[in-house]
Design an enzyme around this catalytic site. Structure first.
Site, PDB file in Angstrom:
ATOM      1  N   LYS A   1       0.831  -1.216   0.000  1.00 62.32           N
ATOM      2  CA  LYS A   1       0.000   0.000   0.000  1.00 62.32           C
ATOM      3  C   LYS A   1       0.866   1.267   0.000  1.00 62.32           C
ATOM      4  CE  LYS A   1      -2.042  -1.160   3.885  1.00 62.32           C
ATOM      5  NZ  LYS A   1      -1.319  -2.428   4.145  1.00 62.32           N
TER       6      LYS A   1
ATOM      7  N   ARG B   1      -9.756   0.801   8.635  1.00 58.58           N
ATOM      8  CA  ARG B   1      -9.381  -0.579   8.940  1.00 58.58           C
ATOM      9  C   ARG B   1     -10.500  -1.330   9.657  1.00 58.58           C
ATOM     10  NH1 ARG B   1      -3.516   0.484   8.977  1.00 58.58           N
ATOM     11  NH2 ARG B   1      -2.352  -1.455   9.189  1.00 58.58           N
TER      12      ARG B   1
ATOM     13  N   ARG C   1      11.632  -5.858   5.045  1.00 59.36           N
ATOM     14  CA  ARG C   1      11.410  -4.403   4.954  1.00 59.36           C
ATOM     15  C   ARG C   1      12.305  -3.663   5.952  1.00 59.36           C
ATOM     16  NH1 ARG C   1       5.422  -1.994   5.380  1.00 59.36           N
ATOM     17  NH2 ARG C   1       5.372  -3.107   7.374  1.00 59.36           N
TER      18      ARG C   1
ATOM     19  N   ARG D   1      11.251  -1.706  11.524  1.00 59.42           N
ATOM     20  CA  ARG D   1      10.158  -1.267  12.393  1.00 59.42           C
ATOM     21  C   ARG D   1       9.981  -2.260  13.528  1.00 59.42           C
ATOM     22  NH1 ARG D   1       5.076   0.001   8.551  1.00 59.42           N
ATOM     23  NH2 ARG D   1       4.014  -1.051  10.276  1.00 59.42           N
TER      24      ARG D   1
ATOM     25  N   ARG E   1      -0.610  -8.975  13.410  1.00 61.72           N
ATOM     26  CA  ARG E   1      -1.214  -7.949  12.546  1.00 61.72           C
ATOM     27  C   ARG E   1      -2.057  -8.594  11.451  1.00 61.72           C
ATOM     28  NH1 ARG E   1       4.063  -5.152  11.045  1.00 61.72           N
ATOM     29  NH2 ARG E   1       2.854  -4.016   9.500  1.00 61.72           N
TER      30      ARG E   1
HETATM   31  P1  ADP Z   1       2.247  -1.827   3.222  1.00 58.69           P
HETATM   32  O1  ADP Z   1       2.252  -0.320   3.177  1.00 58.69           O
HETATM   33  O2  ADP Z   1       1.047  -2.424   2.592  1.00 58.69           O
HETATM   34  O3  ADP Z   1       2.519  -2.353   4.590  1.00 58.69           O
HETATM   35  P2  ADP Z   1       4.802  -1.618   1.788  1.00 58.69           P
HETATM   36  O4  ADP Z   1       4.492  -0.770   0.603  1.00 58.69           O
HETATM   37  O5  ADP Z   1       5.558  -1.002   2.897  1.00 58.69           O
HETATM   38  O6  ADP Z   1       3.450  -2.328   2.308  1.00 58.69           O
HETATM   39  O7  ADP Z   1       5.576  -2.907   1.249  1.00 58.69           O
HETATM   40  C1  ADP Z   1       6.090  -3.896   2.161  1.00 58.69           C
HETATM   41  C2  ADP Z   1       7.499  -4.330   1.704  1.00 58.69           C
HETATM   42  O8  ADP Z   1       7.366  -5.079   0.494  1.00 58.69           O
HETATM   43  C3  ADP Z   1       8.416  -3.150   1.399  1.00 58.69           C
HETATM   44  O9  ADP Z   1       9.733  -3.434   1.822  1.00 58.69           O
HETATM   45  C4  ADP Z   1       8.312  -3.002  -0.111  1.00 58.69           C
HETATM   46  O10 ADP Z   1       9.517  -2.514  -0.669  1.00 58.69           O
HETATM   47  C5  ADP Z   1       8.038  -4.428  -0.579  1.00 58.69           C
HETATM   48  N1  ADP Z   1       7.141  -4.459  -1.753  1.00 58.69           N
HETATM   49  C6  ADP Z   1       6.132  -3.608  -2.067  1.00 58.69           C
HETATM   50  N2  ADP Z   1       5.531  -3.955  -3.229  1.00 58.69           N
HETATM   51  C7  ADP Z   1       6.166  -5.069  -3.663  1.00 58.69           C
HETATM   52  C8  ADP Z   1       6.021  -5.926  -4.832  1.00 58.69           C
HETATM   53  N3  ADP Z   1       5.078  -5.705  -5.760  1.00 58.69           N
HETATM   54  N4  ADP Z   1       6.850  -6.991  -4.939  1.00 58.69           N
HETATM   55  C9  ADP Z   1       7.799  -7.220  -3.997  1.00 58.69           C
HETATM   56  N5  ADP Z   1       7.997  -6.460  -2.896  1.00 58.69           N
HETATM   57  C10 ADP Z   1       7.192  -5.396  -2.717  1.00 58.69           C
HETATM   58  P1  ADP Z   2       0.993  -1.859   7.642  1.00 63.64           P
HETATM   59  O1  ADP Z   2       0.432  -1.150   6.457  1.00 63.64           O
HETATM   60  O2  ADP Z   2       2.365  -2.370   7.394  1.00 63.64           O
HETATM   61  O3  ADP Z   2       0.075  -2.846   8.250  1.00 63.64           O
HETATM   62  P2  ADP Z   2       0.656   0.604   9.103  1.00 63.64           P
HETATM   63  O4  ADP Z   2       1.868   1.455   9.032  1.00 63.64           O
HETATM   64  O5  ADP Z   2      -0.496   0.947   8.259  1.00 63.64           O
HETATM   65  O6  ADP Z   2       1.151  -0.866   8.839  1.00 63.64           O
HETATM   66  O7  ADP Z   2       0.130   0.510  10.595  1.00 63.64           O
HETATM   67  C1  ADP Z   2       0.977   0.244  11.677  1.00 63.64           C
HETATM   68  C2  ADP Z   2       0.148   0.136  12.946  1.00 63.64           C
HETATM   69  O8  ADP Z   2      -0.488   1.391  13.222  1.00 63.64           O
HETATM   70  C3  ADP Z   2      -0.988  -0.874  12.905  1.00 63.64           C
HETATM   71  O9  ADP Z   2      -0.557  -2.183  13.199  1.00 63.64           O
HETATM   72  C4  ADP Z   2      -1.934  -0.299  13.979  1.00 63.64           C
HETATM   73  O10 ADP Z   2      -1.449  -0.579  15.287  1.00 63.64           O
HETATM   74  C5  ADP Z   2      -1.789   1.197  13.770  1.00 63.64           C
HETATM   75  N1  ADP Z   2      -2.791   1.726  12.806  1.00 63.64           N
HETATM   76  C6  ADP Z   2      -2.528   2.341  11.616  1.00 63.64           C
HETATM   77  N2  ADP Z   2      -3.663   2.707  10.996  1.00 63.64           N
HETATM   78  C7  ADP Z   2      -4.683   2.312  11.810  1.00 63.64           C
HETATM   79  C8  ADP Z   2      -6.098   2.392  11.729  1.00 63.64           C
HETATM   80  N3  ADP Z   2      -6.732   2.956  10.668  1.00 63.64           N
HETATM   81  N4  ADP Z   2      -6.822   1.861  12.745  1.00 63.64           N
HETATM   82  C9  ADP Z   2      -6.237   1.301  13.796  1.00 63.64           C
HETATM   83  N5  ADP Z   2      -4.914   1.188  13.949  1.00 63.64           N
HETATM   84  C10 ADP Z   2      -4.121   1.699  12.969  1.00 63.64           C
END
Ligand code: ADP
Ligand code: ADP
Ligand code: ZN
Length: 217
Positions: free
Chosen positions: A13, A88, A127, A160, A171
């Protein structure tokens, strides 16, 4: 243009939100980034949410809705925004609906990026992020420089604290229990588009562009 990116943790995302932001000049709103900035600045809110985040649980709807309400009233959101990590839960989605109705009537498109669990675990355990500016690195295809300093800002590159495998599993459970229902929620409203997240970052982005440039809803 209002865009919601849905998908499990690690689905891509944040990566795609940044691409959309560059291409379409609308701001990315990442609630995870907002919360991490509060934690880092040790604000009252930051102190409140830190342990919840470290346990891989969701922060309460009240808190999250207040954050979003404030953020989308900023002037840069006038022509739309990309939500990454919000909503979420169903109550968050309902609150968002009410907030969007108060804004100019833009189109809302919800894009689900789907990726199977084993790939999620692999992506997240590789990551790394800049502690300072949040830039994303990945040990598999975009590793941090040897001195471990961010190439954008010189900040330290870290993992992280909630990206430890055990926390990632929690998660994912939270995602299945509380967030996955949003797919159906938006499907019923004819807002949902699906993208196969098991493709290169470029390919996923191409699919997203097609959706954003199509004339649905
Ligand atoms: P999210 O915001 O949904 O948690 P991220 O965009 O941070 O996900 O992506 C999670 C990890 O996977 C990052 O280290 C990113 O560089 C990698 N990643 C994102 N998109 C892809 C893809 N299409 N293929 C492989 N790795 C990816
Ligand atoms: P990822 O996309 O990798 O799951 P985020 O960076 O979006 O992680 O979120 C990290 C943490 O922040 C979540 O595990 C949760 O604890 C909190 N968080 C983020 N957005 C929300 C939301 N909309 N509602 C509740 N908790 C949230
Ligand atoms: Zn940096």
């Amino acid at each position: 243009m209002y865009i919601i990116l849905l998908g499990a943790p690690g689905a891509g995302k944040g990566t795609q939100a940044k691409r959309i932001m560059e291409q379409y000049r609308i701001p990315q709103i990442s609630t995870g980034d907002i919360l991490r900035a509060e934690v880092q600045a040790q604000t009252e809110l930051g102190k409140l949410v830190k342990s919840i985040m470290d346990q891989g649980k969701l922060v309460s709807d009240d808190i999250m809705i207040k954050i979003i309400e404030k953020r989308i009233q900023q002037p840069d959101c006038q022509n739309g925004f990309i939500l990454d990590g919000f909503p979420r839960t169903i109550p968050q989605a309902e609150a968002l609906e009410a907030l969007i109705q108060k804004l100019n009537s833009g189109k809302l498109k919800v894009i689900e990026i789907s990726v199977p669990d084993d790939e999620i675990i692999k992506r997240i355990s590789n990551r790394r992020v800049c502690r300072n500016c949040g830039k994303d690195y990945n040990l598999l295809f975009n590793p941090p420089p040897p001195d471990n300093k961010c190439e954008v800002c010189g900040g330290e590159i870290i993992q992280r604290s909630d990206d430890a495998e055990e926390t990632v599993r929690k998660r994912l459970t939270e995602y299945r229990n509380k967030t996955a229902a949003l797919v159906e929620y938006y499907e019923k409203k004819n807002r949902l588009y699906r993208v196969n997240g098991m493709q290169s970052i470029d390919r996923v982005f191409e699919d997203i562009q097609k959706i954003l440039e199509s004339n649905g809803h």
